[in-house]
Design a protein around this motif. Structure first.
Motif, PDB file in Angstrom:
ATOM      1  N   ALA A  75      -9.532  -0.398  12.581  1.00  0.00           N
ATOM      2  CA  ALA A  75     -10.947   0.188  11.947  1.00  0.00           C
ATOM      3  C   ALA A  75     -10.633   1.383  11.248  1.00  0.00           C
ATOM      4  O   ALA A  75     -11.407   1.553   9.959  1.00  0.00           O
ATOM      5  CB  ALA A  75     -11.941   0.221  13.133  1.00  0.00           C
ATOM      6  N   ALA A  76     -10.138   2.605  11.912  1.00  0.00           N
ATOM      7  CA  ALA A  76      -9.875   3.729  11.068  1.00  0.00           C
ATOM      8  C   ALA A  76      -9.280   3.677   9.810  1.00  0.00           C
ATOM      9  O   ALA A  76      -9.614   4.258   8.836  1.00  0.00           O
ATOM     10  CB  ALA A  76      -9.028   4.735  11.978  1.00  0.00           C
ATOM     11  N   TYR A  77      -8.168   2.729   9.648  1.00  0.00           N
ATOM     12  CA  TYR A  77      -7.582   2.506   8.313  1.00  0.00           C
ATOM     13  C   TYR A  77      -8.674   1.948   7.293  1.00  0.00           C
ATOM     14  O   TYR A  77      -8.651   2.229   6.286  1.00  0.00           O
ATOM     15  CB  TYR A  77      -6.294   1.780   8.526  1.00  0.00           C
ATOM     16  N   LYS A  78      -9.306   0.920   7.826  1.00  0.00           N
ATOM     17  CA  LYS A  78     -10.223   0.336   6.761  1.00  0.00           C
ATOM     18  C   LYS A  78     -11.272   1.336   6.335  1.00  0.00           C
ATOM     19  O   LYS A  78     -11.558   1.461   5.065  1.00  0.00           O
ATOM     20  CB  LYS A  78     -10.888  -0.749   7.527  1.00  0.00           C
ATOM     21  N   ALA A  79     -11.810   2.262   7.139  1.00  0.00           N
ATOM     22  CA  ALA A  79     -12.868   3.181   6.914  1.00  0.00           C
ATOM     23  C   ALA A  79     -12.025   4.295   5.771  1.00  0.00           C
ATOM     24  O   ALA A  79     -12.852   4.673   4.596  1.00  0.00           O
ATOM     25  CB  ALA A  79     -13.382   3.897   8.087  1.00  0.00           C
ATOM     26  N   ASN A 116      -9.746   3.641   3.610  1.00  0.00           N
ATOM     27  CA  ASN A 116      -9.170   3.197   2.451  1.00  0.00           C
ATOM     28  C   ASN A 116     -10.354   2.357   1.765  1.00  0.00           C
ATOM     29  O   ASN A 116     -10.402   1.675   0.774  1.00  0.00           O
ATOM     30  CB  ASN A 116      -8.112   2.349   2.588  1.00  0.00           C
ATOM     31  N   ASN A 117     -11.910   2.525   2.414  1.00  0.00           N
ATOM     32  CA  ASN A 117     -12.901   1.801   1.796  1.00  0.00           C
ATOM     33  C   ASN A 117     -12.616   0.475   1.603  1.00  0.00           C
ATOM     34  O   ASN A 117     -12.894  -0.392   0.422  1.00  0.00           O
ATOM     35  CB  ASN A 117     -13.202   2.324   0.381  1.00  0.00           C
ATOM     36  N   LEU A 118     -12.033  -0.281   2.641  1.00  0.00           N
ATOM     37  CA  LEU A 118     -11.770  -1.722   2.859  1.00  0.00           C
ATOM     38  C   LEU A 118     -13.017  -2.430   3.663  1.00  0.00           C
ATOM     39  O   LEU A 118     -12.938  -2.509   4.783  1.00  0.00           O
ATOM     40  CB  LEU A 118     -10.422  -1.648   3.303  1.00  0.00           C
ATOM     41  N   VAL A 119     -13.931  -2.944   2.573  1.00  0.00           N
ATOM     42  CA  VAL A 119     -14.955  -3.463   3.337  1.00  0.00           C
ATOM     43  C   VAL A 119     -14.847  -5.047   3.093  1.00  0.00           C
ATOM     44  O   VAL A 119     -14.563  -5.682   2.000  1.00  0.00           O
ATOM     45  CB  VAL A 119     -16.144  -3.117   2.865  1.00  0.00           C
ATOM     46  N   GLY A 120     -14.951  -5.899   4.088  1.00  0.00           N
ATOM     47  CA  GLY A 120     -15.139  -7.206   4.283  1.00  0.00           C
ATOM     48  C   GLY A 120     -14.815  -8.079   5.586  1.00  0.00           C
ATOM     49  O   GLY A 120     -14.971  -7.286   6.445  1.00  0.00           O
ATOM     50  N   SER A 121     -14.677  -9.099   5.434  1.00  0.00           N
ATOM     51  CA  SER A 121     -14.531  -9.933   6.647  1.00  0.00           C
ATOM     52  C   SER A 121     -13.136  -9.742   7.164  1.00  0.00           C
ATOM     53  O   SER A 121     -12.155  -9.173   6.437  1.00  0.00           O
ATOM     54  CB  SER A 121     -14.828 -11.421   6.407  1.00  0.00           C
ATOM     55  N   ARG A 122     -12.631 -10.274   8.216  1.00  0.00           N
ATOM     56  CA  ARG A 122     -11.148 -10.153   8.717  1.00  0.00           C
ATOM     57  C   ARG A 122     -10.274 -10.645   7.761  1.00  0.00           C
ATOM     58  O   ARG A 122      -9.035 -10.005   7.673  1.00  0.00           O
ATOM     59  CB  ARG A 122     -10.942 -10.586  10.154  1.00  0.00           C
ATOM     60  N   ASP A 123     -10.470 -11.824   7.111  1.00  0.00           N
ATOM     61  CA  ASP A 123      -9.656 -12.646   6.445  1.00  0.00           C
ATOM     62  C   ASP A 123      -9.931 -11.867   5.021  1.00  0.00           C
ATOM     63  O   ASP A 123      -8.665 -12.357   4.012  1.00  0.00           O
ATOM     64  CB  ASP A 123     -10.066 -14.009   6.644  1.00  0.00           C
ATOM     65  N   ALA A 143      -8.954  -4.455  -7.041  1.00  0.00           N
ATOM     66  CA  ALA A 143      -8.359  -5.508  -6.102  1.00  0.00           C
ATOM     67  C   ALA A 143      -6.866  -5.139  -6.002  1.00  0.00           C
ATOM     68  O   ALA A 143      -6.135  -5.200  -4.633  1.00  0.00           O
ATOM     69  CB  ALA A 143      -8.436  -6.844  -6.477  1.00  0.00           C
ATOM     70  N   GLN A 144      -6.369  -4.822  -7.011  1.00  0.00           N
ATOM     71  CA  GLN A 144      -4.927  -4.215  -6.765  1.00  0.00           C
ATOM     72  C   GLN A 144      -4.613  -3.270  -6.060  1.00  0.00           C
ATOM     73  O   GLN A 144      -3.848  -3.000  -5.305  1.00  0.00           O
ATOM     74  CB  GLN A 144      -4.208  -4.003  -8.257  1.00  0.00           C
ATOM     75  N   ASP A 145      -5.509  -2.036  -6.050  1.00  0.00           N
ATOM     76  CA  ASP A 145      -5.488  -1.014  -5.246  1.00  0.00           C
ATOM     77  C   ASP A 145      -5.686  -1.063  -3.801  1.00  0.00           C
ATOM     78  O   ASP A 145      -4.889  -0.823  -3.113  1.00  0.00           O
ATOM     79  CB  ASP A 145      -6.182  -0.020  -5.855  1.00  0.00           C
ATOM     80  N   ASN A 146      -6.646  -2.166  -3.617  1.00  0.00           N
ATOM     81  CA  ASN A 146      -7.006  -2.725  -2.243  1.00  0.00           C
ATOM     82  C   ASN A 146      -5.752  -3.462  -1.700  1.00  0.00           C
ATOM     83  O   ASN A 146      -5.347  -3.357  -0.413  1.00  0.00           O
ATOM     84  CB  ASN A 146      -8.171  -3.530  -2.149  1.00  0.00           C
ATOM     85  N   GLU A 147      -5.187  -4.253  -2.462  1.00  0.00           N
ATOM     86  CA  GLU A 147      -3.983  -4.869  -1.961  1.00  0.00           C
ATOM     87  C   GLU A 147      -2.875  -4.209  -1.646  1.00  0.00           C
ATOM     88  O   GLU A 147      -2.275  -4.606  -0.573  1.00  0.00           O
ATOM     89  CB  GLU A 147      -3.246  -6.167  -3.193  1.00  0.00           C
ATOM     90  N   LYS A 148      -2.479  -2.989  -2.292  1.00  0.00           N
ATOM     91  CA  LYS A 148      -1.397  -2.229  -2.047  1.00  0.00           C
ATOM     92  C   LYS A 148      -2.120  -1.416  -0.591  1.00  0.00           C
ATOM     93  O   LYS A 148      -1.162  -1.294   0.430  1.00  0.00           O
ATOM     94  CB  LYS A 148      -1.478  -0.939  -2.891  1.00  0.00           C
ATOM     95  N   ALA A 149      -3.236  -1.297  -0.267  1.00  0.00           N
ATOM     96  CA  ALA A 149      -3.879  -0.628   0.927  1.00  0.00           C
ATOM     97  C   ALA A 149      -3.780  -1.750   2.014  1.00  0.00           C
ATOM     98  O   ALA A 149      -3.717  -1.339   3.171  1.00  0.00           O
ATOM     99  CB  ALA A 149      -5.374  -0.039   0.841  1.00  0.00           C
TER     100      ALA A 149
END
Length: 700
Positions: free
Chosen positions: A242-246, A248-255, A387-393
């Motif tokens: 959860a801390a890593y998602k917050a 890196n602004n990664l919002v969405g479902s688990r999958d 999306a590419q930035d999020n994929e790296k994260a």
């Protein structure tokens, strides 16, 4: 058997011939007694029958004494069924159902060791009070009595002694092709054996129940002690996700993240917009073709679908029809015709204006679609970069999520197992049950009278036979070897025999040798001296030497019990021989001696004292001469006529009888008449041979 013994003796003789002269003492003892056939063995056993009977009687007496002293044992058996597959119980996971390695035989074999283990038998010792039982605590029984007589007291720990004796009296085995185990216990009374067998079976079942409950309890405690640590690990790993998602602004479902969903939608919209743009551009090109006049207006779908165009076309058709009708009725300048033509022109002008409006509308739609595609493409590129930035994260995030998932699965599995193990503490899932209780036996299991007495009988016979053979072998080993002087004397006699100078005598012996060699192997000839000339004393040795020079084996039997010249000349007077055979104390293989390094075997006259000849002696002599045929040709020296064993049937035992007479010697009997009597009345092959007496060197 005879041929095998002969082959063995011949091989031994060949080995003896290769030895050096330094082993003369060993060569002096060369004899053919190494091989013993069935007849010799029977003779030895008959002579030593007292040893055999004594050993057999002793073994039978010992067996009877043992049966009278030993306490009887009774064996009772209880049967236990052990199924290596545990009884099914509800499981959290169907894959966790118990499985049996192989066919389960190893598990059943392991149970046999558990039945006779100290844990099980100790329960029985305490339950049945075996510490106070003299049959088990070491204070009673035949063995304890013997120990007491020898001064050895009982062991200090009665419980340990009872456990040891109970284990010795207990046996467990698996029935063939089944999972049924037989628990057998031996005791001095039938009821005691039955009680012990049932007690061991019950103790085994109780031990298995306790072991199953203890195993489940230990499993539950071990798992529970790890649950708190696992719970903390799961909480920490989920918080890290959860801390890593917050961060890196990664919002969405688990999958899937939201940016991924938006990117898919933008891609779909861009694709659709490009499709519409292509269609609008195609219609715009069609409009340009219609305006240039190369394509009819009907090729444009919007023109066909426009109601205004349809109405104008209908009005143009009506105006053209009216103009055509008026042109047939009135003149070309008639006002009505001019009016009709003006209507046609107006309608066509209206159609062209409408077509221009439709064309402009198509061009506007193409421009609109192009602008829309450009906007969507810009949005798609922006989302794609995000999306590419999020994929790296997402790479570190997936690792954190896998760790969290692993901790969660392990925690949930252990939690379920702890709950199941806690519930199974009171559930016995082992599939073991007592299928047959022990009953008192109706007969003793030990000692078994018939097998013991039969074993004592056959064992006594075996021991007696061995002792008899050893006694006979020791007796033969104690016979002194022949001195070297005696051996040298025998060789000197043979040399003198070979140097007989008389030519006529040599021719006569050559004829006898030729006749003997022409006869079948094992042919026997009896030589009887019809005159007392000393030149005839060693004809048997001369003939044997001539046969041996031809490469054939020959045996000389000195049956001259009175003069025994052959034995005396060879120095064999004190050796066993024919007399011992007649007395039944030796076989021909025991008394036969190889003469030096030659192929001549000599059976001396012997040393045993003989009573009056009887039928038993005749049988012994006949059997010995039959055995002598295995050595080769047989030459029997019967001595002087009248002093031979004619009364024992010696004439009939030989294949041929030869009476020897000196050419100029004094004849003691009429040999010719005796030859006629043997040929006519007894059907015995016989003849008389005259020998040149020029052989005085033989008696030198």
């Amino acid at each position: 058997m005879v041929s095998l013994a002969l082959g063995f003796e011949m091989s031994l003789e060949k080995k003896r011939r290769t030895r050096s002269t330094g082993h003369d003492a060993a060569e002096d003892a060369d004899r053919t007694t190494e091989g013993i056939n069935l007849g010799d063995l029977a003779g030895i056993l008959y002579r030593r029958k007292a040893w055999i009977l004594g050993a057999t009687t002793a073994c039978l007496v010992l067996a009877a004494g043992y049966l009278a002293v030993v306490k009887p044992n009774y064996t009772s058996t209880a049967q236990v069924y052990f199924d290596p597959r545990d009884r099914p119980i509800p499981k959290e996971d169907a894959r966790e159902q118990s499985s049996v390695p192989g066919d389960g035989v190893l598990l059943v074999e392991s149970q046999l060791k558990i039945i006779t283990s100290g844990e099980v038998l100790s329960r029985v010792v305490d339950q049945m009070g075996l510490r106070e039982d003299p049959d088990f605590n070491g204070h009673g029984g035949f063995v304890a009595s013997v120990k007491a007589m020898l001064g050895f007291g009982p062991s200090g720990d009665e419980g340990l002694a009872a456990l040891r004796n109970l284990r010795a009296a207990t046996s467990a085995k698996r029935n063939e092709r089944s999972f049924v185990i037989d628990i057998s216990v031996s005791a001095h009374t039938p009821q005691r054996a039955t009680d012990l067998a049932n007690a061991i079976a019950s103790a085994y079942l109780k031990e298995q129940d306790d072991a199953n409950a203890n195993f489940n309890r230990r499993t539950s405690e071990a798992i529970t002690s790890q649950l708190e640590r696992m719970r903390d690990a799961v909480s920490q790993s989920e918080q890290a996700v959860a801390a890593y998602k917050a961060a890196n602004n990664l919002v969405g479902s688990r999958d899937r993240l939201v940016t991924g969903q938006e990117l898919d939608e933008a891609n779909t919209q861009l694709t659709n917009a490009k499709t519409r743009l292509n269609e609008a551009q195609a219609r715009a090109k069609l409009v340009e073709s219609i305006e240039s006049g190369t394509t009819p207006l009907e090729a444009l779908p919007e023109a066909i679908q426009s109601n205004t165009i349809v109405q104008l076309r209908a009005r143009a058709a009506d105006a053209s029809r009216e103009e055509a009708q008026l042109a047939q009725v009135v003149g070309p300048n008639h006002p009505a015709l001019q009016q009709a033509r003006a209507q046609v022109r107006d309608v066509q002008a209206a159609i062209k204006n409408e077509a221009k409006l439709i064309a402009q509308s198509v061009r506007n739609a193409a421009i609109t679609e192009r602008i829309n595609v450009q906007n969507l493409q810009a949005r798609f590129d922006s989302l794609k970069e995000l999306a590419q930035d999020n994929e790296k994260a997402m790479v570190p995030l997936r690792e954190l999520e896998r760790k969290a998932d692993s901790n969660r699965v392990v925690y949930e599995t252990y939690l379920a197992r702890a709950k199941a193990a806690s519930e199974q503490q009171v559930i016995n899932n082992t599939n073991i049950r007592l299928v047959s209780r022990a009953v008192p036996p109706d007969r003793k299991s030990w000692p078994q009278t018939i097998p013991i007495m039969a074993g004592a009988l056959f064992g006594g016979l075996f021991v007696g036979i061995v002792l008899a053979l050893l006694r006979d072998a020791l007796g033969r080993m104690r016979r002194p070897p022949t001195p070297r002087a005696r051996r040298e004397r025998a060789e000197r006699v043979l040399q003198q025999v070979a140097e007989v100078p008389a030519r006529g005598r040599g021719e006569q012996l050559s004829r006898l040798r030729a006749e003997l060699l022409a006869a079948p192997a094992g042919h026997s000839i009896l030589l009887v001296r019809a005159s007392g000339d000393e030149a005839l004393d060693l004809v048997a040795l001369e003939l044997a030497h001539a046969v041996e020079k031809s490469g054939q084996k020959v045996v000389v039997v000195d049956a001259d019990l009175k003069a025994h010249v052959v034995s005396s000349q060879l120095g064999f007077d004190q050796r066993p021989g024919v007399r011992d055979i007649l007395a039944g104390v030796a076989s021909i293989r025991e008394v036969a001696h190889v003469l030096g390094r030659t192929g001549i075997t000599v059976v001396p006259v012997g040393t045993a004292a003989l009573p009056r000849l009887n039928q038993q002696m005749r049988s012994e002599l006949s059997a010995a001469l039959d055995q002598a045929r295995a050595f080769g040709r047989v030459i029997i020296d019967g001595g002087e006529l009248g002093s031979t064993l004619s009364g024992s049937g010696l004439y009939a035992m030989a294949d041929e009888v030869v009476f020897l007479k000196a050419v100029h010697g004094e004849q003691m009997f009429d040999a010719s008449g005796l030859v006629d009597d043997l040929l006519r009345h007894c059907q015995i092959k016989a003849k008389a041979v005259f020998i040149d007496p020029a052989s005085h060197a033989l008696t030198a």
